[in-house]
Each structure stands twice: as structure tokens, then as C-alpha cells.
Design an enzyme around this catalytic site. Sequence first.
Site, short mmCIF file in Angstrom:
data_model
loop_
_atom_site.label_atom_id
_atom_site.label_comp_id
_atom_site.label_asym_id
_atom_site.label_seq_id
_atom_site.Cartn_x
_atom_site.Cartn_y
_atom_site.Cartn_z
N ASN A 112 -30.91 0.81 -4.19
CA ASN A 112 -32.24 0.25 -3.92
C ASN A 112 -32.29 -1.25 -4.25
O ASN A 112 -33.02 -2.00 -3.61
CB ASN A 112 -33.33 1.06 -4.64
CG ASN A 112 -33.42 0.75 -6.09
OD1 ASN A 112 -34.10 -0.18 -6.47
ND2 ASN A 112 -32.70 1.49 -6.93
N GLU A 115 -25.69 10.00 -4.71
CA GLU A 115 -26.80 10.82 -4.19
C GLU A 115 -26.38 11.54 -2.90
O GLU A 115 -26.73 12.71 -2.68
CB GLU A 115 -28.04 9.95 -3.91
CG GLU A 115 -29.21 10.78 -3.41
CD GLU A 115 -30.41 9.96 -2.98
OE1 GLU A 115 -30.64 8.88 -3.56
OE2 GLU A 115 -31.12 10.40 -2.06
N CYS A 135 -33.46 13.21 -10.17
CA CYS A 135 -34.85 12.85 -9.89
C CYS A 135 -35.49 13.96 -9.05
O CYS A 135 -34.89 14.43 -8.08
CB CYS A 135 -34.89 11.52 -9.13
SG CYS A 135 -36.58 11.11 -8.61
N SER A 165 -26.22 -0.36 -7.26
CA SER A 165 -27.57 0.20 -7.17
C SER A 165 -28.07 0.04 -5.73
O SER A 165 -28.33 -1.08 -5.28
CB SER A 165 -28.49 -0.53 -8.15
OG SER A 165 -29.84 -0.37 -7.77
N HIS A 225 -27.87 3.49 -12.33
CA HIS A 225 -26.90 2.42 -12.07
C HIS A 225 -27.35 1.12 -12.72
O HIS A 225 -27.86 0.21 -12.04
CB HIS A 225 -26.70 2.26 -10.56
CG HIS A 225 -25.87 3.36 -9.96
ND1 HIS A 225 -25.92 3.72 -8.65
CD2 HIS A 225 -24.96 4.18 -10.53
CE1 HIS A 225 -25.08 4.72 -8.43
NE2 HIS A 225 -24.49 5.02 -9.56
FE1 SF4 Z 1 -36.30 8.95 -7.89
FE2 SF4 Z 1 -36.80 7.01 -6.13
FE3 SF4 Z 1 -36.38 6.41 -8.64
FE4 SF4 Z 1 -34.34 7.30 -7.12
S1 SF4 Z 1 -35.46 5.38 -6.88
S2 SF4 Z 1 -34.81 7.91 -9.23
S3 SF4 Z 1 -35.45 8.78 -5.85
S4 SF4 Z 1 -38.11 7.64 -7.87
#
Ligand code: SF4
Length: 327
Positions: free
Chosen positions: A243, A144, A114, A241, A59
Amino acid sequence: MPDLPHSAPTDTQAALPPLALLIAAPRGFCAGVDRAIQIVELAIAKHGAPVYVRHEIVHNKYVVDSLKAKGAVFVEELDEVPDGVPVVFSAHGVPKSVPADAAARGLYYLDATCPLVSKVHRQAERLVEAGRHILFVGHGGHPEVIGTFGQVPDGGMTLIETAADAERVAPADPDNLAFLTQTTLSVDDTAEVIAILRARFPAIQAPRGEDICYATSNRQAAVKAIGAACDAMLVIGAPNSSNSLRLVEVAERGGTKARLIQRAAEIDFDWLAGVRTLGITAGASAPEVLVREVVDHLATRFTVEEREAESVRETMVFKLPRSLETA
Ligand code: SF4
């Protein structure tokens, strides 16, 4: 008369107010994102353009645009991929039906999911095979989550998005449950949700290891480590995104005002009024070049002094698919 400094500031520097930059580390690309981008680049090198990619590989618009320039074509669904061209599945993972449909059409596909997301997929499969119902902690609609739900038959999982959901959920067989989580959640929010689930369902089975990935945890910890020393925080990342959004929340919860920006052009200098120390971090899908762009842009208005605050060193690297190792 006071001594003059050894190197007096130039006229331009003297006119710019000072701004201390505290740059979080780790930040930016994780091993899963790095691997996914390499898979697309190596697929183009090996098979030639175009290589189709189902969904944004990660993203981040800058990354997607750079890959488009190299010959990647991004689509949302498999039926948009013409016959006879390679297709890559994004780092977020896909429901099982997607590789099955690709195989049925005879498409050559590469899976850039991933490995830490794949690990959650395998756990989901095994738990459902063992007869457990899964309470899945995550954000509805995120690719996801769609991919993980697609690993088990319909009805095998229930989505828990909030603490209120955890309080409300009423599974048919409360003694035969397990929980799993999305990899990019807030560590603190998830702990709260899981505590509720454990209190309500003492027999619930936990995952073998933590599902929130190392990169997500490390980036959140790095923001917490610098938060108190910052008057404000810029998080470089995309609005879709997960995270990156969590990093903004972590900073704000620690009492530091924070903003998500995609590029330097989005910096709101009015918002920075009165800020003497600015924290900077980047989500796991944001490349370092964008951090440099932001610092350079700040330097057009301030005399910036940069310092990196490293909370932990990351060494994780994921193997490439065997078919690309020699590409
Ligand atoms: Fe993998 Fe974590 Fe990166 Fe997502 S944030 S791609 S789960 S390492």
C-alpha cells in the site's frame, strides 16, 4: 521605517528557508495493522517471551524491531518455530496449510490475519466450492497473494497482475468465472483491469463488496486530495509494503514527484531543492512516530509550517481474538 514583526525570528530561524508541509490524513496505521501489533504485544504479556511470529507481522522495520525488543522472534517458516512456544501469523494472512501444520504439531497459534483479508479468503473458498474459477488481481509473490491462493486447491485461481494479463488470460470455461483482488492495490489500476475482465467475460461474478480495503482507498484519496498543492511528496513506508508503494504511484500519476522513505535519515535534501510545499503521508504499516521523526528532521534545515489535510475520518476498529481479550 516599516513596523518590526511582533516576534522577530531568531538568528537560526532566519537563516533557514521556509517549507510548507501538507500532511495527508488519513495516513499511517490502519485497524488491521493496529490489531496485529496488539496481538503480538498481548501474546507476550500473557504467555511471556519468546513469542514467535511467522513473517514480519506488518511490513515495517521499525515496528518489527520494537516487537523484537519486547520478546518477539520473527521467522519465515513454521518449521523454524520450536515446539511448545506460541506462534502468531502475520496480518497478510497465510495459506490454509500453515494453521493445519501448526495444529498437527500441537503448537498454540494466534492468527493476526486482517479480518478484511480473511473476508477475501472466505469468498475464494465459497466461489471455488460453487464451481467457479477465480481470476485474482494482485501482485505475485506478496504474502497476502500467497495466503489467498492457499485457501483453494491448486489450479482454482489464476493471477492477473496487469491490464495486459487481463487482455491475455484464456480460461477454460469463460462463462463460469469470478474475480477477487488483493486488498492493497491501486484503486485506479484495479478499476482498469476489472473493466477489461468484465468486457471480455460478461458473465464474470464480482465480489460482494470492494476487496481493496477502506484504509488503502482512503490513503490514496488523501494523497490525490493534496497532490496538486504539493511540489513533492514523501511517503513513509517500507519497500515491501504494497500500500505504501501504491501511494508513491498515486502521487506521481497526479504529476507530483514522490519518494518512498523508511526513516528521516533517508531524506535527500538535494531532491528537495526548489520545493516550497512538501506533501507527507505514511503507508498503513508505518507508525506516526516516524512521521514526527521526518517533520523534526526537516525542521533542522527549514523553517517548517505544518498543516494537516484530512479528507475523511476513520473510525474502524477490529476485535481482538477472544483468547487475548482479557490479557
Ligand atoms: Fe487490513 Fe487494509 Fe490494513 Fe491490510 S491495509 S491490514 S487489509 S485494513
